[in-house]
Design a protein around this motif. Structure first.
Motif, PDB file in Angstrom:
ATOM      1  N   VAL A 122      52.532 -33.648 -11.161  1.00 18.47           N
ATOM      2  CA  VAL A 122      52.018 -33.508 -12.525  1.00 18.47           C
ATOM      3  C   VAL A 122      52.748 -32.380 -13.256  1.00 18.47           C
ATOM      4  O   VAL A 122      53.180 -32.531 -14.403  1.00 18.47           O
ATOM      5  N   ALA A 123      52.902 -31.239 -12.567  1.00 14.42           N
ATOM      6  CA  ALA A 123      53.568 -30.107 -13.217  1.00 14.42           C
ATOM      7  C   ALA A 123      54.992 -30.482 -13.615  1.00 14.42           C
ATOM      8  O   ALA A 123      55.437 -30.173 -14.727  1.00 14.42           O
ATOM      9  N   VAL A 124      55.694 -31.169 -12.731  1.00 14.32           N
ATOM     10  CA  VAL A 124      57.074 -31.547 -13.037  1.00 14.32           C
ATOM     11  C   VAL A 124      57.123 -32.597 -14.146  1.00 14.32           C
ATOM     12  O   VAL A 124      57.928 -32.516 -15.078  1.00 14.32           O
ATOM     13  N   LEU A 125      56.206 -33.578 -14.071  1.00 15.57           N
ATOM     14  CA  LEU A 125      56.139 -34.605 -15.126  1.00 15.57           C
ATOM     15  C   LEU A 125      55.942 -33.967 -16.494  1.00 15.57           C
ATOM     16  O   LEU A 125      56.551 -34.367 -17.479  1.00 15.57           O
ATOM     17  N   LEU A 126      55.088 -32.937 -16.521  1.00 14.66           N
ATOM     18  CA  LEU A 126      54.790 -32.310 -17.800  1.00 14.66           C
ATOM     19  C   LEU A 126      55.975 -31.503 -18.321  1.00 14.66           C
ATOM     20  O   LEU A 126      56.121 -31.305 -19.520  1.00 14.66           O
ATOM     21  N   ILE A 127      56.819 -31.019 -17.404  1.00 14.30           N
ATOM     22  CA  ILE A 127      58.023 -30.321 -17.871  1.00 14.30           C
ATOM     23  C   ILE A 127      58.970 -31.336 -18.511  1.00 14.30           C
ATOM     24  O   ILE A 127      59.568 -31.088 -19.555  1.00 14.30           O
ATOM     25  N   ILE A 128      59.066 -32.528 -17.884  1.00 16.42           N
ATOM     26  CA  ILE A 128      59.980 -33.546 -18.420  1.00 16.42           C
ATOM     27  C   ILE A 128      59.372 -34.235 -19.641  1.00 16.42           C
ATOM     28  O   ILE A 128      60.040 -34.457 -20.645  1.00 16.42           O
ATOM     29  N   PHE A 129      58.079 -34.572 -19.552  1.00 16.79           N
ATOM     30  CA  PHE A 129      57.395 -35.233 -20.673  1.00 16.79           C
ATOM     31  C   PHE A 129      56.202 -34.376 -21.115  1.00 16.79           C
ATOM     32  O   PHE A 129      55.068 -34.665 -20.726  1.00 16.79           O
ATOM     33  N   PRO A 130      56.451 -33.347 -21.936  1.00 18.90           N
ATOM     34  CA  PRO A 130      55.335 -32.459 -22.296  1.00 18.90           C
ATOM     35  C   PRO A 130      54.223 -33.192 -23.027  1.00 18.90           C
ATOM     36  O   PRO A 130      53.073 -32.778 -22.995  1.00 18.90           O
ATOM     37  N   GLN A 131      54.546 -34.287 -23.706  1.00 23.17           N
ATOM     38  CA  GLN A 131      53.523 -35.029 -24.440  1.00 23.17           C
ATOM     39  C   GLN A 131      52.966 -36.186 -23.617  1.00 23.17           C
ATOM     40  O   GLN A 131      52.287 -37.051 -24.160  1.00 23.17           O
ATOM     41  N   GLY A 132      53.273 -36.238 -22.345  1.00 26.42           N
ATOM     42  CA  GLY A 132      52.814 -37.341 -21.522  1.00 26.42           C
ATOM     43  C   GLY A 132      53.797 -38.498 -21.569  1.00 26.42           C
ATOM     44  O   GLY A 132      54.725 -38.510 -22.375  1.00 26.42           O
ATOM     45  N   LEU A 133      53.585 -39.467 -20.665  1.00 26.85           N
ATOM     46  CA  LEU A 133      54.547 -40.565 -20.566  1.00 26.85           C
ATOM     47  C   LEU A 133      54.549 -41.424 -21.827  1.00 26.85           C
ATOM     48  O   LEU A 133      55.589 -41.775 -22.360  1.00 26.85           O
ATOM     49  N   LEU A 134      53.356 -41.775 -22.312  1.00 27.51           N
ATOM     50  CA  LEU A 134      53.279 -42.569 -23.548  1.00 27.51           C
ATOM     51  C   LEU A 134      52.940 -41.623 -24.690  1.00 27.51           C
ATOM     52  O   LEU A 134      51.800 -41.560 -25.133  1.00 27.51           O
ATOM     53  N   SER A 135      53.935 -40.865 -25.161  1.00 24.88           N
ATOM     54  CA  SER A 135      53.646 -39.891 -26.206  1.00 24.88           C
ATOM     55  C   SER A 135      53.430 -40.611 -27.527  1.00 24.88           C
ATOM     56  O   SER A 135      53.938 -41.709 -27.738  1.00 24.88           O
ATOM     57  N   PRO A 136      52.672 -40.003 -28.437  1.00 26.16           N
ATOM     58  CA  PRO A 136      52.418 -40.658 -29.729  1.00 26.16           C
ATOM     59  C   PRO A 136      53.707 -41.034 -30.437  1.00 26.16           C
ATOM     60  O   PRO A 136      53.798 -42.124 -31.010  1.00 26.16           O
ATOM     61  N   ARG A 137      54.705 -40.158 -30.358  1.00 23.73           N
ATOM     62  CA  ARG A 137      55.920 -40.465 -31.097  1.00 23.73           C
ATOM     63  C   ARG A 137      56.622 -41.684 -30.497  1.00 23.73           C
ATOM     64  O   ARG A 137      57.066 -42.583 -31.221  1.00 23.73           O
ATOM     65  N   ALA A 138      56.677 -41.736 -29.161  1.00 27.86           N
ATOM     66  CA  ALA A 138      57.322 -42.875 -28.518  1.00 27.86           C
ATOM     67  C   ALA A 138      56.606 -44.166 -28.889  1.00 27.86           C
ATOM     68  O   ALA A 138      57.235 -45.178 -29.205  1.00 27.86           O
ATOM     69  N   VAL A 139      55.271 -44.113 -28.870  1.00 31.85           N
ATOM     70  CA  VAL A 139      54.507 -45.317 -29.175  1.00 31.85           C
ATOM     71  C   VAL A 139      54.738 -45.745 -30.619  1.00 31.85           C
ATOM     72  O   VAL A 139      54.949 -46.924 -30.909  1.00 31.85           O
ATOM     73  N   ASN A 140      54.737 -44.766 -31.532  1.00 35.47           N
ATOM     74  CA  ASN A 140      54.927 -45.120 -32.933  1.00 35.47           C
ATOM     75  C   ASN A 140      56.326 -45.665 -33.202  1.00 35.47           C
ATOM     76  O   ASN A 140      56.519 -46.521 -34.057  1.00 35.47           O
ATOM     77  N   ARG A 141      57.298 -45.132 -32.453  1.00 31.75           N
ATOM     78  CA  ARG A 141      58.661 -45.645 -32.616  1.00 31.75           C
ATOM     79  C   ARG A 141      58.704 -47.103 -32.191  1.00 31.75           C
ATOM     80  O   ARG A 141      59.271 -47.966 -32.857  1.00 31.75           O
ATOM     81  N   LEU A 142      58.040 -47.358 -31.055  1.00 34.27           N
ATOM     82  CA  LEU A 142      57.975 -48.725 -30.545  1.00 34.27           C
ATOM     83  C   LEU A 142      57.330 -49.653 -31.569  1.00 34.27           C
ATOM     84  O   LEU A 142      57.835 -50.730 -31.867  1.00 34.27           O
ATOM     85  N   TRP A 143      56.226 -49.198 -32.121  1.00 35.12           N
ATOM     86  CA  TRP A 143      55.540 -50.000 -33.133  1.00 35.12           C
ATOM     87  C   TRP A 143      56.461 -50.301 -34.307  1.00 35.12           C
ATOM     88  O   TRP A 143      56.488 -51.409 -34.813  1.00 35.12           O
ATOM     89  N   GLY A 144      57.193 -49.280 -34.716  1.00 34.71           N
ATOM     90  CA  GLY A 144      58.101 -49.476 -35.839  1.00 34.71           C
ATOM     91  C   GLY A 144      59.121 -50.560 -35.544  1.00 34.71           C
ATOM     92  O   GLY A 144      59.455 -51.381 -36.401  1.00 34.71           O
ATOM     93  N   ARG A 145      59.598 -50.589 -34.287  1.00 35.19           N
ATOM     94  CA  ARG A 145      60.573 -51.613 -33.900  1.00 35.19           C
ATOM     95  C   ARG A 145      59.948 -52.990 -33.872  1.00 35.19           C
ATOM     96  O   ARG A 145      60.530 -53.966 -34.335  1.00 35.19           O
ATOM     97  N   ILE A 146      58.739 -53.047 -33.262  1.00 34.62           N
ATOM     98  CA  ILE A 146      58.120 -54.355 -33.068  1.00 34.62           C
ATOM     99  C   ILE A 146      57.759 -55.003 -34.395  1.00 34.62           C
ATOM    100  O   ILE A 146      58.032 -56.153 -34.648  1.00 34.62           O
ATOM    101  N   ARG A 147      57.123 -54.215 -35.234  1.00 31.18           N
ATOM    102  CA  ARG A 147      56.571 -54.795 -36.440  1.00 31.18           C
ATOM    103  C   ARG A 147      57.066 -54.036 -37.663  1.00 31.18           C
ATOM    104  O   ARG A 147      56.519 -53.014 -38.016  1.00 31.18           O
TER     105      ARG A 147
END
Lengths: 298, 299, 219
Positions: B270-295
């Motif tokens: 968990v500690a290492v994951l958070l260093i690599i992905f401080p916002q978590g694996l499905l970060s809001p920005r990543a999700v919103n980017r995906l949404w922008g692509r899809i629709r």
């Protein structure tokens, strides 16, 4: 007489709580972060001491040194892994959860070091003192004085040394500390190390007074330190001392008059009450959302 | 499907409810160490309704959900002025007070020759609903997963609404939200209440599955785990918390060689994951980017 | 009608605003100028409920708004932009406009007029600062505000962009709305504003009012 005896017992024990709270407050005051792994880094120090005791064999002195150094080392490990990678404003959550994860890890490591769960911990035998009906346990008097000396040393470090100046400056504003020549990264490590030393001393005092150590100590000391800090006022050093003494005092009285099973209920009830009525703690500022609005940069 | 796999999967699904409830609180910007309280309330309500009064499961689930929601609203009303660390600690106090109170309540009963009812540290035994209704472990797994999927669909639909968008805004920047006419406290109250309902529902299923519950099951460790799952999974989408649960219970518990050192591995991971992905694996920005692509929607 | 009546504000012992009164009627276009530290942003923060004045009254149609939270101001139609642009970093520009439930046609129109179509799918960190300010202005306009406060909306715009921005504002701020704009750029003021209020530093601060041509002419 009972009241006086209970009060004194409570305050003497509260001095160890005060040390725990000081460790928390130091980290929160300087880093504005909550270190959930604090208690388990103290547990790690204690467990390491027990594990190494037969190898080193200096008796209580060796146990004391290993506990303090182990706790400080674990504190620095926590800082490197959980706090220094998440310095920005958005890192508050990440650092808290990371420290929780390392709490689990340190607890597990300590459990491996303590295979029988409950291990005896080196105590210090000092004869009890009694005068006019009041009995003072010798080791608790020693605790009290050790706590006083540790707090004095902390204040001396913070207010009389250049290192302390840098720490205080970085609490107010990391940029200023940087201009003053402090390497902010090292200051973070130093803060956690210092908090670890304070907590390690507290852990030794508490464990040796109990005469035993169990893996439960990590959770226990995190709770007690956190509660004592919140009671007194977050990030305030005098607040931590007052909060610790108050917690010891209140617990002793509840245990005496109502029984041990009500101790924790009262502790959490008291804290919730203070949070609802005066969230900044007794000596802290009253921090409500609306009050803070103005202070926040608009 | 072996019994072990089925019960592990059921546990994953049950803890997912708790993680989703932590997620709903995190969305409005608060950290709760106390979601286990609403989980416990749901569990005890369902235990009481089914084991003592012989009530229908639908009634039990409904009452558990309502009770969890009401308890969460009570907590929210008490501490709505607080935020950040103060809210987190207040929720912890609330949950611990509840657990300590449950330890003190002893109303043991004997029904059909079996001891049941709340019995302090002994817990609440003989919640026999799954036996009485001939539910196999796999049947219960299906029930739990269906409920979880229904909740997820609901949340996914909810995710793209203005309400959710505003709730996230409250969580990110309360001042900006106010400048746009959004009243932060209402959103906080509503989402904390919702989180209590989700946790209460999950707790109800938990009680039915375990057939025995006791206060020690609902310690702070449970709540903080749920929180950790959500943070490593990411706050971008309701799937995040599930990924977190999957990593811990699903992945690490299935590697049995690790069992003794599971927490050492999980903690470090968990500690290492958070260093690599401080916002978590499905970060809001990543999700919103995906949404922008899809629709590529209209403005 | 929106009115700031005898507003004073001091932080600690420092007087920032001293006895300022401003009346904004529908259709008013007011510029607020003054050097650094004369309390322009403080005035906007007070007028939108983000700061409480030390004394004085904030009135909308004769009703006091003192001690109300900022969201009440916003719901009453008093909107603002921020001096340091304030957007949600995890949302695309398109989604920044979705907080307001407004007529989609109006939204399309505003986006078209402000020439923001090209950045709709970008995140704030991918968009240059002057554009971010424009996004904020559009966001505030979506609510069809009665009173609009803009805090240096044109900082960083080149001369040509500036006149386009001025055209955009005069075209899209409703004729019934009052606009108060903090600006250093006299060229924007000249095009947009009917009246300039100048805040002066030092106690007592004085608000002087005059025709733009006169006030700017001396500068």
């Amino acid at each position: 007489m009972d009241f006086l005896q209970t009060s004194i017992d409570g305050l003497l024990f509260g001095s160890a709580y005060a040390l725990l709270a000081l460790g928390f407050s130091l980290i929160f005051g300087i880093m504005k972060r909550i270190n959930l792994a604090y208690g388990s880094s103290l547990l790690f120090g204690g467990a390491l001491a027990v594990w190494l005791e037969p190898i080193i064999g200096w008796g209580a002195v060796g146990v004391f040194l290993v506990t303090v150094l182990g706790a400080a080392f674990a504190g620095i490990y926590v800082e490197r892994l959980c706090f220094s990678p998440h310095l920005g404003k958005t890192g508050v959550m990440a650092s808290m959860i990371a420290s929780f994860a390392i709490w689990m890890q340190l607890d597990e490591i300590s459990s491996q070091l303590l295979p029988h769960r409950t291990h005896s911990f080196a105590g210090i035998d000092i004869e009890a003192v009694s005068f006019s009906g009041i009995i003072l346990r010798g080791d608790q008097i020693l605790h009290f004085w050790v706590a006083v000396v540790a707090i004095g040393a902390l204040y001396w470090t913070l207010y009389r040394t250049r290192f302390g100046l840098l720490l205080r400056a970085s609490a107010d504003d990391p940029d200023t500390a940087y201009l003053l020549g402090g390497k902010v990264a090292r200051l973070g490590m130093a803060t956690f190390g210092l908090a670890g030393v304070l907590g390690g001393i507290a852990a030794f005092l508490i464990l040796s007074s109990d005469g035993q150590i169990t893996p439960h100590f990590g959770l226990w000391s995190t709770f007690k330190g956190l509660i004592a800090m919140m009671l007194g006022g977050v990030g305030s050093l005098p607040g931590a001392i007052v909060g610790g003494l108050l917690l010891g005092f209140a617990e002793a009285h509840v245990t005496f008059y109502l029984g041990a099973e009500f101790r924790d209920i009262l502790t959490f009830g008291l804290l919730l009450l203070i949070l609802v009525l005066r969230p900044g703690g007794l000596l802290g500022e009253a921090i409500y959302r609306t009050g803070r609005l103005a202070a926040e940069r608009i | 499907m072996s019994l072990y796999v089925a019960s592990t999967l059921t546990n994953v699904a049950l803890i997912s409810f708790l993680a989703l409830s932590a997620y709903l609180v995190l969305v409005v910007g608060e950290v709760s160490f106390g979601q286990q309280a609403f989980f416990a309330i749901g569990a005890y309500v369902t235990a009481t309704v089914t084991a003592i009064f012989g009530g229908h499961i639908i009634l039990a689930l409904f009452l558990s959900t309502i009770a969890g929601g009401l308890a969460a609203l009570l907590l929210a009303a008490l501490v709505i002025r607080l935020s950040g660390l103060y809210f987190a600690i207040a929720s912890l106090c609330f949950a611990e007070l509840l657990r300590l109170t449950l330890l003190r309540i002893r109303i043991p009963l004997e029904i059909d020759g079996r001891s049941t009812g709340m019995d302090g540290p002994e817990g609440f035994s003989n919640i026999r609903w799954i036996f009485e209704n001939d539910f196999e472990v796999t049947d219960f797994l299906i029930l739990t997963v269906v409920c979880l999927l229904a909740l997820l669909l609901l949340l996914f639909y909810f995710e793209r609404t203005t309400v959710m968008l505003r709730a996230r805004l409250v969580g990110r920047d309360s001042l900006l939200a106010q400048s746009l006419g959004v009243r932060p406290d209402h959103y906080r109250m509503a989402f904390i209440g919702l989180s209590g309902m989700v946790a209460g529902f999950g707790g109800a299923l938990f009680a039915l599955f375990n057939t025995h519950i006791e206060p020690q099951m609902f310690g702070v460790m449970l709540g903080v785990h749920a929180l950790a799952y959500t943070v490593i999974g990411g706050l971008g989408a309701p799937l995040g918390p599930l990924i977190g649960v999957g990593i811990d219970i699903g992945l690490l518990e299935s590697i049995r060689a690790l069992s003794e050192y599971r927490m050492i591995a999980f903690g470090g991971l968990v500690a290492v994951l958070l260093i690599i992905f401080p916002q978590g694996l499905l970060s809001p920005r990543a999700v919103n980017r995906l949404w922008g692509r899809i629709r590529r929607r209209d403005v | 009608m929106f009115e700031l009546r005898r507003i004073t504000k001091s932080f600690g012992g420092v007087h920032v605003l001293d006895d300022i009164s401003i009346v904004l009627k529908p259709g008013d276009r007011v510029g607020l100028s003054g050097g650094n530290g004369t309390g322009k942003s403080t005035l906007i923060n007070i007028a939108t409920g983000f700061l409480a004045p030390s004394s004085g009254q904030i009135l909308l149609d004769g009703h006091s708004l003192n001690d109300q939270p900022p969201w009440k101001y916003a719901r009453a139609g008093i909107r603002r932009s921020f001096q340091t642009s304030r957007l949600v970093p995890t949302l695309t520009v398109r989604d920044q406009f979705r907080f307001e439930t407004c007529d989609p046609a109006r939204r399309r129109q505003l986006v078209a007029h402000s020439a923001l179509e090209d950045v709709l799918d970008l995140f704030p960190f991918q968009v240059p600062l002057p554009v971010l300010r424009k996004i904020e202005v559009v966001r505030a306009l979506l609510a069809d505000p009665r009173v609009l406060f803009l805090d240096e909306p044109s900082a960083g715009l080149s001369g040509e962009e500036l006149s386009a921005f001025a055209r955009f504002l005069s075209r899209n701020v409703s004729g019934d709305a009052a606009l108060l704009i903090v600006e250093h750029r006299q060229d924007l003021m000249r095009v947009l504003v009917d009246e300039i209020v100048t805040l002066e530093s030092h106690v007592p601060s004085v608000a002087t009012a005059g025709k733009p041509a006169e006030a700017v002419g001396d500068a």
